[in-house]
Design an enzyme around this catalytic site. Structure first.
Site, mmCIF file in Angstrom:
data_model
loop_
_atom_site.group_PDB
_atom_site.id
_atom_site.type_symbol
_atom_site.label_atom_id
_atom_site.label_comp_id
_atom_site.label_asym_id
_atom_site.label_seq_id
_atom_site.Cartn_x
_atom_site.Cartn_y
_atom_site.Cartn_z
ATOM 1 C CG HIS A 23 -1.910 -0.981 1.408
ATOM 2 N ND1 HIS A 23 -2.039 -1.770 2.517
ATOM 3 C CD2 HIS A 23 -2.906 -1.358 0.569
ATOM 4 C CE1 HIS A 23 -3.080 -2.577 2.369
ATOM 5 N NE2 HIS A 23 -3.608 -2.365 1.197
ATOM 6 C CE LYS A 42 -13.584 -12.199 9.436
ATOM 7 N NZ LYS A 42 -12.834 -11.649 8.375
ATOM 8 N NE ARG A 59 -3.221 -7.338 -4.266
ATOM 9 C CZ ARG A 59 -3.956 -7.705 -3.228
ATOM 10 N NH1 ARG A 59 -3.385 -7.847 -2.056
ATOM 11 N NH2 ARG A 59 -5.241 -7.935 -3.354
#
Ligand code: PNS
Length: 167
Positions: free
Chosen positions: A20, A46, A95
């Site tokens: 990042h 979550k 990526r």
């Protein structure tokens, strides 16, 4: 006088990795101000490993040398936040092919929602192309060495969380 160009780099950043960091630093070549925006996940039950406040704090610590990088949080739609902040660009790291479909969908949806906002994808260095926050969390939680993957302030937080997160 030209207006400063603000770019938003949104994500979960749970926690920020060197991947990042690399993308954000690269973005400074074409933006005057980068706002790293940590999303509150109102729709997800979550919880992350770190609180949103801790993630923002880590981002700030990683970029203490760079006043053009700011960190904040947002709830709701990214495009609304971007508009409020006067941002022209959304920056995302890409990526691998596996990222593509999700990123493509998000970019197209964001364009539908706000035609003026462009999404720019940057590729990381090859050595960061496998890196993700979720892998860092998993390796750290299992006692692996994550020193190559996170900046010192993040390592410190992980060490506090897991006594054996490298070193
Ligand atoms: O790091 P992540 O988890 O891949 O980041 C995803 C994020 C936060 C960029 C995305 O979920 C997002 O923009 N959330 C905000 C809500 C929103 O605008 N949703 C519509 C996006 S098409």
């Amino acid at each position: 006088m030209t207006h400063p160009r603000t770019a938003i780099c949104p994500g979960s950043f749970d926690p920020i990795t060197v991947g990042h960091e690399e993308i954000i630093r690269r973005s400074l070549k074409f933006a005057d101000r980068i706002l790293v925006a940590v999303a509150h996940r109102a729709t997800q039950a979550k919880q992350g490993m770190f609180s949103v406040e801790e993630r923002i704090q880590m981002i700030r610590e990683v970029f203490t040398d760079e006043p053009r990088v700011e960190a904040g949080d947002f709830t709701g739609l990214l495009v609304d936040f971007a508009r409020d902040e006067g941002a022209h660009l959304i920056i995302r790291g890409l990526r691998a092919v596996s990222d593509f479909e999700y990123e493509f969908q998000m970019a197209l949806m964001n364009r539908e929602l706000c035609a003026d906002l462009e999404t720019v994808f940057l590729t990381p260095n090859v050595e960061h192309s496998f890196l993700s926050s979720s892998l860092v969390r998993e390796v750290a939680s299992l006692g692996g060495d994550v020193r190559p993957f996170v900046a010192p302030p993040v390592l410190e937080r992980l060490r506090n969380r897991f006594a054996t997160a490298g070193g």
